[in-house]
Design a protein around this motif. Sequence first.
Motif, short mmCIF file in Angstrom:
data_model
loop_
_atom_site.label_atom_id
_atom_site.label_comp_id
_atom_site.label_asym_id
_atom_site.label_seq_id
_atom_site.Cartn_x
_atom_site.Cartn_y
_atom_site.Cartn_z
N MET A 184 0.87 -1.18 0.00
CA MET A 184 0.00 0.00 0.00
C MET A 184 0.90 1.23 0.00
O MET A 184 1.84 1.34 0.79
CB MET A 184 -0.90 -0.01 1.24
N THR A 185 0.65 2.17 -0.93
CA THR A 185 1.52 3.33 -1.09
C THR A 185 0.79 4.63 -0.73
O THR A 185 -0.35 4.86 -1.15
CB THR A 185 2.04 3.43 -2.54
N ILE A 186 1.48 5.47 0.06
CA ILE A 186 1.02 6.83 0.32
C ILE A 186 2.01 7.77 -0.36
O ILE A 186 3.22 7.75 -0.06
CB ILE A 186 0.95 7.12 1.83
N ASN A 187 1.50 8.53 -1.30
CA ASN A 187 2.36 9.38 -2.11
C ASN A 187 2.77 10.66 -1.36
O ASN A 187 2.00 11.20 -0.56
CB ASN A 187 1.64 9.78 -3.40
N LYS A 188 3.97 11.09 -1.67
CA LYS A 188 4.41 12.39 -1.16
C LYS A 188 3.65 13.50 -1.89
O LYS A 188 3.25 13.34 -3.05
CB LYS A 188 5.91 12.57 -1.38
N ILE A 189 3.46 14.62 -1.21
CA ILE A 189 2.81 15.77 -1.83
C ILE A 189 3.89 16.62 -2.50
O ILE A 189 4.86 17.05 -1.84
CB ILE A 189 2.06 16.62 -0.78
N PRO A 190 3.77 16.82 -3.78
CA PRO A 190 4.78 17.64 -4.45
C PRO A 190 4.71 19.10 -3.98
O PRO A 190 3.62 19.67 -3.85
CB PRO A 190 4.43 17.51 -5.94
N VAL A 191 5.86 19.63 -3.70
CA VAL A 191 5.96 21.03 -3.26
C VAL A 191 6.91 21.75 -4.20
O VAL A 191 8.02 21.28 -4.47
CB VAL A 191 6.45 21.12 -1.80
N THR A 192 6.47 22.89 -4.67
CA THR A 192 7.31 23.70 -5.55
C THR A 192 7.97 24.81 -4.74
O THR A 192 7.30 25.60 -4.05
CB THR A 192 6.49 24.32 -6.68
N ALA A 193 9.29 24.82 -4.78
CA ALA A 193 10.04 25.85 -4.05
C ALA A 193 10.27 27.05 -4.99
O ALA A 193 10.84 26.90 -6.06
CB ALA A 193 11.37 25.30 -3.57
N VAL A 194 9.79 28.20 -4.58
CA VAL A 194 9.93 29.43 -5.38
C VAL A 194 10.99 30.31 -4.72
O VAL A 194 10.86 30.68 -3.54
CB VAL A 194 8.61 30.18 -5.49
N PRO A 195 12.03 30.63 -5.44
CA PRO A 195 13.07 31.49 -4.83
C PRO A 195 12.52 32.87 -4.52
O PRO A 195 11.69 33.42 -5.26
CB PRO A 195 14.16 31.54 -5.91
N TYR A 196 12.96 33.42 -3.42
CA TYR A 196 12.53 34.77 -3.01
C TYR A 196 13.73 35.71 -3.12
O TYR A 196 14.81 35.45 -2.57
CB TYR A 196 12.00 34.75 -1.58
N VAL A 197 13.54 36.75 -3.82
CA VAL A 197 14.61 37.72 -4.02
C VAL A 197 14.33 38.95 -3.18
O VAL A 197 13.27 39.59 -3.29
CB VAL A 197 14.72 38.11 -5.51
N TRP A 198 15.28 39.28 -2.32
CA TRP A 198 15.12 40.48 -1.50
C TRP A 198 15.40 41.73 -2.33
O TRP A 198 16.37 41.79 -3.07
CB TRP A 198 16.11 40.43 -0.31
N ALA A 199 14.54 42.65 -2.17
CA ALA A 199 14.71 43.87 -2.96
C ALA A 199 15.78 44.76 -2.31
O ALA A 199 15.96 44.74 -1.10
CB ALA A 199 13.39 44.63 -3.03
#
Length: 199
Positions: A184-199
């Motif tokens: 029985m498989t429980i899938n990982k939840i895909p997470v998208t990492a968005v880079p944050y640029v400091w102004a």
Amino acid sequence: GDVGDYQISVSGIAATNYAFTYQTGTLTVVPKEITVTITPGGGTYLGSITPASAVFSGLIDGHGADPVITYSGVANDGVSYEGQPTHAGNYTVTVAPSTGNYSLTGTVTASFIINKKEVTEPQQPTSRDYNGRTQTSGLLDTADYTVNDPGQKDAGTYDVECSLRDPNNYKWTSTDEQTLLVPMTINKIPVTAVPYVWA
């Protein structure tokens, strides 16, 4: 005549120059040797089971004999049942003539096998996505097997135990083991990492 010992006696012989003393004798009739062809039969637990049968060769015309078939052995569950077996196991068939006027030569036994009934494996459950809660496979107990599924919370693959209720008379289609492991498989939840640029 039938098999047995028969007494023979002589009398009534006379001659001028001889005195006769009579003695009894014994005529022994022994069984005639015959052969047997055994069709052992067998089958599957709770399915079609064919009884054993036998045919004699060498009988004297007009003096027949019927095959007497007996079964011996114990079933897979260790119980010895009377008569034709119906539970799964390996048994022995023994044949004898119904009359003592015949004796069998050659092979007089055969194997009588009743196979276990096959149980179809449960289908692998559909994978689930991680939700932070304990999830189970959804597999349920049946008349043939029980399910041990404590569930899983974290993502990954784990085994669900499905165990036959009566392994002496039932087997899985693909294995002789009593317990079948279903993934029985429980899938990982895909997470998208968005880079944050400091102004």
